[in-house]
Each structure stands twice: as structure tokens, then as C-alpha cells.
Design an enzyme around this catalytic site. Structure first.
Site, PDB file in Angstrom:
ATOM      1  N   ASP A 247       0.823  -1.212   0.000  1.00 14.77           N
ATOM      2  CA  ASP A 247       0.000   0.000   0.000  1.00 14.77           C
ATOM      3  C   ASP A 247       0.856   1.260   0.000  1.00 14.77           C
ATOM      4  OD1 ASP A 247       0.771  -0.683   2.672  1.00 14.77           O
ATOM      5  OD2 ASP A 247      -0.649   0.797   3.432  1.00 14.77           O
TER       6      ASP A 247
ATOM      7  N   GLU B  16       0.192  -1.467   5.436  1.00  9.89           N
ATOM      8  CA  GLU B  16       1.232  -1.112   6.404  1.00  9.89           C
ATOM      9  C   GLU B  16       1.072   0.311   6.907  1.00  9.89           C
ATOM     10  OE1 GLU B  16       5.255   0.597   7.472  1.00  9.89           O
ATOM     11  OE2 GLU B  16       3.857   1.164   5.894  1.00  9.89           O
TER      12      GLU B  16
END
Length: 478
Positions: free
Chosen positions: A78, A145
Site C-alpha cells: 500500500d 502497512e
């Protein structure tokens, strides 16, 4: 023609450009996870994908490396989604608008996602290259994350064989990360009441701040737009009766907010104008080195039903009184922030004001202490708190064969010693170390500049050097 066509290492940048076409903002993990699965299928490699959209792709050892211990390569899929207010861009569907000018790679008007897209691209390039020599590889792509390491937290690590892990999520070439802070997101929620108020209505804005990463850049003295807004409102309330209709700022708890906005009702426009002008001068003086382009402004706006006087006071009190920024420096390591927090997201709906803080510390008790302080302040104001995404610190190990190997290759390639450090930012190594017994891990990466901001950029030459380091390390793991 591809924007990055021909940039070395070619395969890394082919994959990076492909990643930039896939929406992969935090909380939108499925598209990139599905793309990774399709790449694994295309390469004929074994893979697994779990309910958190973590993906593990496995590649067998090269000939002659069959007896070498398995190595885990790890990065997160991400990216932080930030854009300039003037840019028409939808992170849910639009491909990033890559730029390659004067040897610098960036994106037009948005974050670039090199954090951590470069790691993903490097791992895919290794998986796709059968000419490289390496032990068995477990490429671990974790999700979400940036919003609390949700993928790593949910990962079932029992299927992983490796006891050596190279995380590629550091942003400084030649700096090896060997430990990091733990953290959480603490959200403070204040119930509010609204009532009619006889006044004039204005939108107050604080803009032009640099922002930045709330961990690695929290010690640079940069202004937090939410905190500045609380000061503007406090000054205005001291010279004119004022009610808050709404206050908003920031979009990510782990990014220092660079803009904030409030809609207020006041009795005296002249008093508001004077307060705005005074705070503009105050901020220009205080932040002339770190945020020279701060702008405080106001304009007329449509009437809204404002908060009552008590809710207005409680809202300003929470934002002003709660701690923010660096709280403690390490007693053991020079210039290392030990404990901090960042008011990253401020939002208002009809019934509540929400303040979301990213809390970090390499000392567990101090992390808990800050969360408790926020809880007590919010409770005293009649509100409640919730804690999410709590993750442990990654503790430094005095002995590491993996660190010794990578340091040796680095010295050979660079002609100098690497810098080894512990950082005040979250890395998934802490979580993975808690899940995999006796894990030996290290974090490396190329130079990435201004991550989590629309100014994010990097130089491909740095990526090439780190790529060469990584493939030689794998070769020496025989």
C-alpha cells in the site's frame, strides 16, 4: 512509450511502472494483491493470498543453492494517498501520472508510492529473473502497512520457512535499520451539541505547510496544521464570541497535516480579521525556517448550525491541551526520538469531533503512558478513546549474521561502512520478529525523498546501487 522505459535496472522499473497503474492506497488492498497473484501465475510460481490481502510468492533455490537456508524478502503493497488540492485525481481508479525529468522520478500532483512500491518492484524483478543465483526465496508482500501494519498483524507466519528476512522499506541508501519504535493509533472522540447562534459565518484555513512523515520527520520542527488551527481559533475566541461549526485537517494519522480548515460563526468580523492577521505574523516568525509558506486566511461562507458554547470550548481544549510532537529523546542513542505523537486527522460530523493520533515509542511503557494521557484528557472533556493498530517495537540484536553479510558486501561495493541505526518509525520487522522465532532481519532501501507528500521523488541511480547490493547478497547466501 513507457515513461520509465530503458531506466536501469530495467526489470525493476518495468514492474514499478506497472504498479503505478494499479490503485493501491491503504484500505484498498485487493487490486494490488490480485495483480501480484496474476504475476505469480504468469511466472509459474507458487503463491498464497490470505484474507488480509497479504501475498507470499515462493521461488525455488538456484542450482547449487538447494541446501542454503531460505531467505524472506519483504515489502508492503500500500501507499499513502496525498494530492494537491488543485489536482483532479481519484486514487481509487486513476493511474499515477509518472514524471521522469532531469534524472528524477516523481508523480504529478500526488504521492508517488515509491514507499514501498520500489520494494515490491525489486522483489518481482528477482522472482522473474532466472539468471540470478539465490537460495529459496519467500517474497512476502504485506498489506495496509501505512495504517497500522494491518497485514503484518494479521499474517499467519506458520507457513514461512525462512529465518532470515530482508525488509526493503528504508528510505536512506547506505543506512541499515536494525530496530524501530512500536506504536498505535489512538482516536479521541468528543460528543458535541449544536444550537443556533446569531453571528456571521466564515471558513478559516491554514495552508502551505510542508507536512511530512510523522515518525522520521517528527523531529524537524515542522508545523502541524491542526495544532496551528487550534491556536487561530483560540486567538479569535479571545477577542470575539465564537462558535465552531466544523474543524477538519489531515487525511493520514502517520502524516504531519499540511492543511486544516474550520467553519466558525463570530459576532465581530473585524476581530476575526485581526486575529487571523496576528496569527499569520506569529506563524511566519515561528516557522520561518521549516514552513516559510504558511498562509492563514478566511472567507465568508454559508451559515451552518454551530456547536454550542460548551462544545466549542471542549473542542478547542482537546486540540490545544493534548500533547503533540516529540515527547522524549533517547537516553541511549544520540539524536534518536524515543517517544512522540502526531495529531494526523481531525474531523467533524453532526454529533462528534474526532482527533486521531499516531503514537510512537521505542519504550513500551511510554507508548502506553501517552495513550493513557490522551484517554484521561478526552474522558475529562466527556469523550471516549479507542486504540487500534498497536504494534511492538523491533528490538536491536547485538549479533546478526545477516547484518554481517550485508555489511561486508556493502563495504566491498561502496568502499565504506554502512550506517546502522534504530529509527523512530514503524517497520513490520517488529511484528514479524514476534511471529517468527529467532528471526534475523534487517531493513535496507534506496534514497526516497519527501515520502507521504506530493513532493515524493527519488533517483534511479540509488535504486540501481541497492539492487546490485541485494542481488550480490543473495548470491553470497550459498
Amino acid at each position: 512509450m513507457k515513461i520509465l522505459e530503458g531506466v536501469e535496472p530495467k526489470k525493476v522499473f518495468e514492474y514499478f511502472e506497472e504498479l503505478c497503474s494499479v490503485p493501491r492506497g491503504s484500505r484498498n488492498s485487493a487490486p494490488i494483491a490480485n495483480r501480484l497473484v496474476s504475476i505469480a501465475v504468469r511466472l509459474g510460481l507458487d503463491y498464497t493470498k490470505d484474507k488480509y490481502d497479504n501475498v507470499i510468492i515462493r521461488k525455488n533455490a538456484s542450482i547449487g543453492y538447494e541446501d542454503a537456508p531460505t531467505v524472506i524478502l519483504q515489502g508492503h503493497t500500500d501507499m499513502v494517498c496525498e494530492k494537491d488540492a488543485s489536482v483532479d485525481f481519484d486514487f481509487e481508479k486513476d493511474p499515477l501520472r509518472l514524471r521522469y525529468e532531469n534524472g528524477v522520478i516523481s508523480a504529478t500532483g500526488t504521492t508517488l508510492g515509491a514507499d514501498n512500491g520500489i520494494a515490491v518492484a525489486m522483489m518481482l524483478a528477482i522472482l522473474s529473473d532466472d539468471t540470478l543465483c539465490h537460495p529459496k526465496i519467500e517474497a512476502l508482500f504485506t498489506s495496509n502497512e501505512e495504517i497500522g501494519m494491518i497485514g503484518a498483524m494479521g499474517l499467519d507466519a506458520s507457513s514461512l520457512e525462512g529465518k532470515r528476512l530482508i525488509n526493503i522499506d528504508s528510505e536512506d541508501e547506505g543506512v541499515f535499520t536494525l530496530g524501530c519504535a512500536g506504536g498505535n493509533v489512538t482516536e479521541c472522540v468528543l460528543p458535541i451539541r449544536r444550537e443556533a447562534f446569531d453571528g456571521k459565518y466564515y471558513k478559516v484555513s491554514v495552508t502551505g505547510l510542508l507536512g511530512g512523515h510523522s515518525g522520521t520527520e517528527i523531529n524537524k520542527g515542522r508545523a502541524n496544521a491542526n495544532i496551528l488551527m487550534s491556536r487561530v481559533l483560540g486567538m479569535a475566541a479571545s477577542v470575539s464570541e465564537l462558535r465552531i461549526c466544523s474543524v477538519t485537517g489531515g487525511t493520514k494519522d502517520n502524516a504531519i497535516p499540511c492543511e486544516a480548515e474550520a467553519v466558525v460563526a463570530v459576532k465581530d468580523e473585524k476581530a476575526l480579521s485581526d486575529a487571523v492577521a496576528q496569527m499569520q505574523q506569529t506563524f511566519a516568525n515561528e516557522y520561518n525556517k521549516t514552513d516559510p509558506d504558511i498562509l492563514v486566511s478566511y472567507m465568508s461562507t454559508a451559515p451552518q448550525l454551530p456547536m454550542d458554547a460548551e462544545s466549542t470550548l471542549k473542542t478547542m481544549s482537546l486540540i490545544s491541551v493534548a500533547p503533540n510532537g516529540v515527547q522524549e529523546m533517547s537516553r541511549d542513542i544520540d539524536n534518536l526520538v524515543e517517544t512522540s505523537l502526531n495529531l494526523g486527522i481531525l474531523s467533524t460530523d453532526h454529533e462528534e469531533v474526532r482527533a486521531s493520533y499516531c503514537v510512537r515509542s521505542s519504550v513500551e511503557s511510554r507508548k502506553l503512558m501517552l495513550t493513557e494521557r490522551l484517554t484521561l484528557i478526552t474522558k475529562a472533556l466527556g469523550g471516549r478513546t479507542s486504540v487500534s493498530g498497536d504494534y511492538p517495537a523491533w528490538e536491536y540484536k547485538a549479533e546478526s549474521s545477516l547484518r554481517d553479510l550485508i555489511s561486508g558486501v556493502f563495504r566491498q561495493q561502496y568502499g565504506r561502512d554502512p550506517v546502522c541505526e534504530i529509527i523512530h518509525a514503524g517497520l513490520e520487522c517488529g511484528i514479524l520478529s514476534s511471529k517468527i522465532e529467532n528471526l534475523d532481519c534487517i531493513s535496507i532501501g534506496p534514497d526516497l525523498k519527501d515520502i507521504h507528500t506530493c513532493r515524493e521523488h527519488f533517483l534511479p541511480d540509488s535504486v540501481l546501487r541497492v539492487w546490485n547490493l541485494l542481488i550480490e547478497v543473495l548470491e553470497k547466501m550459498k
